[in-house]
Design a protein around this motif. Structure first.
Motif, mmCIF file in Angstrom:
data_model
loop_
_atom_site.group_PDB
_atom_site.id
_atom_site.type_symbol
_atom_site.label_atom_id
_atom_site.label_comp_id
_atom_site.label_asym_id
_atom_site.label_seq_id
_atom_site.Cartn_x
_atom_site.Cartn_y
_atom_site.Cartn_z
ATOM 1 N N TYR A 1 35.965 71.271 82.889
ATOM 2 C CA TYR A 1 35.866 71.975 81.617
ATOM 3 C C TYR A 1 34.733 72.989 81.607
ATOM 4 C CZ TYR A 1 38.792 68.251 79.559
ATOM 5 O OH TYR A 1 39.792 67.370 79.279
ATOM 6 N N HIS B 1 30.971 72.207 77.798
ATOM 7 C CA HIS B 1 31.872 71.882 76.701
ATOM 8 C C HIS B 1 31.225 70.887 75.737
ATOM 9 C CE1 HIS B 1 32.400 68.620 79.573
ATOM 10 N NE2 HIS B 1 32.865 67.874 78.581
ATOM 11 N N ALA C 1 30.268 74.366 69.233
ATOM 12 C CA ALA C 1 30.521 74.550 70.667
ATOM 13 C C ALA C 1 30.400 76.027 71.047
ATOM 14 C CB ALA C 1 31.900 74.007 71.042
ATOM 15 N N CYS D 1 29.753 76.964 74.882
ATOM 16 C CA CYS D 1 30.749 76.057 75.471
ATOM 17 C C CYS D 1 32.110 76.731 75.561
ATOM 18 C CB CYS D 1 30.869 74.791 74.632
ATOM 19 S SG CYS D 1 29.348 73.823 74.577
ATOM 20 N N SER D 2 32.884 76.321 76.568
ATOM 21 C CA SER D 2 34.215 76.901 76.759
ATOM 22 C C SER D 2 35.296 76.162 75.988
ATOM 23 C CB SER D 2 34.572 76.902 78.244
ATOM 24 O OG SER D 2 34.633 75.567 78.735
ATOM 25 N N CYS D 3 35.028 74.916 75.556
ATOM 26 C CA CYS D 3 36.045 74.159 74.844
ATOM 27 C C CYS D 3 35.430 72.941 74.158
ATOM 28 C CB CYS D 3 37.169 73.710 75.778
ATOM 29 S SG CYS D 3 36.682 72.486 77.011
#
Length: 141
Positions: free
Chosen positions: A69, A72, A101, A106-108
């Protein structure tokens, strides 16, 4: 709707326990407060959504990085008070976590949910736009 605030002190953890216990039924209030204190040292953050002076939802998260992930938010706990379901509090909390996030690079947002929680799965997939991407495996020792 409500105000979302970070809970930092043991007395605040105890205030959130009646709602969190609806998800984590095996915990006592003392064990919950003790574990949250330990988990904070490992990056766990507990949030509560307060509406009209009452905690309506709670979420425990950590910002993590892994190979699949990247950076994240992992949602360990997300629960809406049984008396406040279907009023948008869970969706509001999840939207807050998504914004948190994004603000933290964060990416996800990722989470796992027990097989029996069919209503929660429907919420995540149909209302919140989450994809079911994996199974979690566990072996008790």
């Amino acid at each position: 709707m409500g105000e979302i605030r970070q809970l930092n002190e043991p007395h605040e953890f105890r205030e959130a326990f009646p709602v969190m216990r609806q998800l984590r039924t095996h915990l006592t209030e003392d064990l919950f407060a003790e574990l949250v204190g330990e988990m904070q040292e490992e990056g766990y953050t507990l949030f509560a959504l307060v509406d009209e002076g009452e905690i309506r939802a709670a979420a425990g998260i950590a910002v993590l990085t892994n190979l699949y992930y990247g950076k994240h938010v992992w949602v360990y706990d997300l629960v809406t008070d049984n008396k406040a379901r279907s009023k948008g509090f869970g969706y509001e909390m999840l939207a807050f976590l998504e914004s948190f996030a994004a603000q933290n690079g964060c990416s996800c947002v990722a989470l796992s949910s027990n097989f029996e929680r069919v209503d929660a799965h429907r919420f995540y997939e149909d209302k919140a736009g989450y994809d079911r991407v994996s199974y979690v495996f566990k072996k008790n020792l």
